[in-house]
Design a protein around this motif. Structure first.
Motif, PDB file in Angstrom:
ATOM      1  N   UNK A 158       5.927  -0.164  -4.845  1.00 32.06           N
ATOM      2  CA  UNK A 158       5.136   0.468  -3.791  1.00 32.06           C
ATOM      3  C   UNK A 158       4.400   1.702  -4.322  1.00 32.06           C
ATOM      4  N   UNK A 159       5.141   2.598  -4.946  1.00 37.56           N
ATOM      5  CA  UNK A 159       4.558   3.859  -5.419  1.00 37.56           C
ATOM      6  C   UNK A 159       3.512   3.652  -6.509  1.00 37.56           C
ATOM      7  N   UNK A 160       3.663   2.601  -7.325  1.00 39.45           N
ATOM      8  CA  UNK A 160       2.719   2.334  -8.410  1.00 39.45           C
ATOM      9  C   UNK A 160       1.503   1.528  -7.941  1.00 39.45           C
ATOM     10  N   UNK A 161       1.446   1.243  -6.655  1.00 41.86           N
ATOM     11  CA  UNK A 161       0.320   0.472  -6.089  1.00 41.86           C
ATOM     12  C   UNK A 161       0.181  -0.899  -6.750  1.00 41.86           C
ATOM     13  N   UNK A 162       1.280  -1.476  -7.135  1.00 37.79           N
ATOM     14  CA  UNK A 162       1.219  -2.796  -7.766  1.00 37.79           C
ATOM     15  C   UNK A 162       0.865  -3.871  -6.758  1.00 37.79           C
ATOM     16  N   UNK A 163       0.308  -4.949  -7.289  1.00 39.34           N
ATOM     17  CA  UNK A 163       0.008  -6.160  -6.522  1.00 39.34           C
ATOM     18  C   UNK A 163      -0.984  -5.911  -5.388  1.00 39.34           C
ATOM     19  N   UNK A 164      -1.899  -4.982  -5.615  1.00 42.16           N
ATOM     20  CA  UNK A 164      -3.000  -4.774  -4.688  1.00 42.16           C
ATOM     21  C   UNK A 164      -2.709  -3.894  -3.488  1.00 42.16           C
ATOM     22  N   UNK A 176      -2.851  -0.724  -2.949  1.00 42.08           N
ATOM     23  CA  UNK A 176      -3.759   0.405  -2.708  1.00 42.08           C
ATOM     24  C   UNK A 176      -5.232   0.022  -2.711  1.00 42.08           C
ATOM     25  N   UNK A 177      -5.519  -1.260  -2.761  1.00 41.24           N
ATOM     26  CA  UNK A 177      -6.917  -1.681  -2.719  1.00 41.24           C
ATOM     27  C   UNK A 177      -7.492  -1.395  -1.334  1.00 41.24           C
ATOM     28  N   UNK A 178      -8.794  -1.105  -1.270  1.00 42.32           N
ATOM     29  CA  UNK A 178      -9.402  -0.747   0.021  1.00 42.32           C
ATOM     30  C   UNK A 178      -9.180  -1.774   1.134  1.00 42.32           C
ATOM     31  N   UNK A 179      -9.146  -3.047   0.790  1.00 45.38           N
ATOM     32  CA  UNK A 179      -8.957  -4.081   1.812  1.00 45.38           C
ATOM     33  C   UNK A 179      -7.529  -4.638   1.789  1.00 45.38           C
ATOM     34  N   UNK A 180      -6.581  -3.819   1.361  1.00 44.13           N
ATOM     35  CA  UNK A 180      -5.187  -4.261   1.235  1.00 44.13           C
ATOM     36  C   UNK A 180      -4.640  -4.741   2.574  1.00 44.13           C
ATOM     37  N   UNK A 181      -3.856  -5.789   2.509  1.00 47.36           N
ATOM     38  CA  UNK A 181      -3.211  -6.375   3.673  1.00 47.36           C
ATOM     39  C   UNK A 181      -1.704  -6.226   3.465  1.00 47.36           C
TER      40      UNK A 181
END
Length: 88
Positions: free
Chosen positions: A16-22, A24-29
């Protein structure tokens, strides 16, 4: 805490903290991120993760037995051997 296992909790927080697997992407779901994280945990528990990334279950070979959902559970989730994220 949701995770009773400290190692599991730390692994989840690291993803979670490392923004893995998308994440933190702008269109993240959020639901797709949790689905990806779930499959990463499944891969890790089956020895298919190295340096935090899935090594043998990519979208090209998503039919691995530990990938969720199985073809029986969701026929619309795959396009051949690739994930169809609209179906997921």
């Amino acid at each position: 805490h949701f995770f009773g296992c400290e190692e599991c909790r730390n692994h989840f927080l690291e993803m979670y903290d490392a923004c893995r697997y998308g994440r933190c992407e702008p269109d993240a779901d959020a639901s797709l991120w949790l689905w990806r994280a779930h499959n990463v945990v499944n891969a890790r528990t089956h020895g298919h993760v190295e340096d935090g990334y899935i090594t043998s279950n990519t979208p090209e070979n998503a039919m691995a037995f530990w990938a969720f959902p199985s073809p029986e559970q969701c026929a619309d989730c795959r396009d051949g051997k690739k994930w169809d994220l609209d179906g997921v």
